[in-house]
Design a protein around this motif. Structure first.
Motif, PDB file in Angstrom:
ATOM      1  N   ALA A   9       3.980  -9.996   0.684  1.00 32.01           N
ATOM      2  CA  ALA A   9       3.412  -8.683   1.005  1.00 32.01           C
ATOM      3  C   ALA A   9       2.335  -8.813   2.083  1.00 32.01           C
ATOM      4  N   GLN A  10       1.501  -9.855   1.990  1.00 31.72           N
ATOM      5  CA  GLN A  10       0.465 -10.085   3.006  1.00 31.72           C
ATOM      6  C   GLN A  10       1.092 -10.338   4.373  1.00 31.72           C
ATOM      7  N   GLU A  11       2.141 -11.129   4.382  1.00 35.00           N
ATOM      8  CA  GLU A  11       2.830 -11.433   5.639  1.00 35.00           C
ATOM      9  C   GLU A  11       3.412 -10.153   6.239  1.00 35.00           C
ATOM     10  N   ALA A  28      -5.044   1.257   8.187  1.00 33.85           N
ATOM     11  CA  ALA A  28      -4.744  -0.119   7.762  1.00 33.85           C
ATOM     12  C   ALA A  28      -5.308  -0.379   6.370  1.00 33.85           C
ATOM     13  N   ASP A  29      -6.517   0.109   6.096  1.00 35.18           N
ATOM     14  CA  ASP A  29      -7.101  -0.042   4.756  1.00 35.18           C
ATOM     15  C   ASP A  29      -6.244   0.653   3.704  1.00 35.18           C
ATOM     16  N   GLU A  30      -5.800   1.863   4.012  1.00 35.79           N
ATOM     17  CA  GLU A  30      -4.976   2.610   3.062  1.00 35.79           C
ATOM     18  C   GLU A  30      -3.658   1.893   2.797  1.00 35.79           C
ATOM     19  N   MET A  75      -1.107  -3.903  -1.632  1.00 33.77           N
ATOM     20  CA  MET A  75      -1.623  -4.985  -2.464  1.00 33.77           C
ATOM     21  C   MET A  75      -2.121  -4.487  -3.826  1.00 33.77           C
ATOM     22  N   GLY A  76      -2.432  -3.206  -3.922  1.00 33.07           N
ATOM     23  CA  GLY A  76      -2.916  -2.650  -5.182  1.00 33.07           C
ATOM     24  C   GLY A  76      -1.904  -2.756  -6.299  1.00 33.07           C
ATOM     25  N   GLY A 119     -13.864  -5.878  -6.659  1.00 31.83           N
ATOM     26  CA  GLY A 119     -13.842  -6.427  -5.313  1.00 31.83           C
ATOM     27  C   GLY A 119     -12.461  -6.789  -4.805  1.00 31.83           C
ATOM     28  N   MET A 120     -11.437  -6.587  -5.603  1.00 27.27           N
ATOM     29  CA  MET A 120     -10.079  -6.906  -5.163  1.00 27.27           C
ATOM     30  C   MET A 120      -9.419  -5.646  -4.653  1.00 27.27           C
TER      31      MET A 120
END
Length: 106
Positions: free
Chosen positions: A24-26, A85-87, A93-94, A104-105
């Motif tokens: 997912a990060q990739e 991008a934050d959303e 990732m949520g 903090g995650m």
């Protein structure tokens, strides 16, 4: 041993989740999000990793006597793209932290 199989199963699930999170990060890094300002006069594109990858400024908005306006437009478009991008990061990732109380995650 009691619970040994349960612990192994949990470890396998954690490893699977780690692989899914890495994928997912990739994929986030490959996403492109844009922010605009001035009715589309300035467009900023960022990656899902919040790296600015492109800035487009229409020629007609460039006024040497009003540099501050152009700076404000670039700033506004950049902030809009970063918010997008934050959303995207939070929604992507949520899913991995749902139900967990991890301050903090994402």
């Amino acid at each position: 041993m009691r619970g040994g199989g349960n612990m192994q199963g949990m470890m396998k699930q954690m490893q699977k989740m780690q692989k899914q999170m890495a994928k997912a990060q990739e994929e986030l890094g490959e996403k492109r999000l844009t922010g605009t300002a001035g009715g589309g006069m300035v467009t900023v594109t960022v990656s899902g990793h919040k790296e600015v990858v492109d800035v487009e400024i229409k020629e007609e908005v460039v006024d040497p006597d009003d540099i501050e306006m152009l700076q404000d437009l670039v700033l506004a478009a950049t902030n809009e793209a970063m918010k997008a991008a934050d959303e995207l990061t939070n929604s992507t990732m949520g899913q991995f932290t749902k139900g967990m109380n991890l301050p903090g995650m994402f």
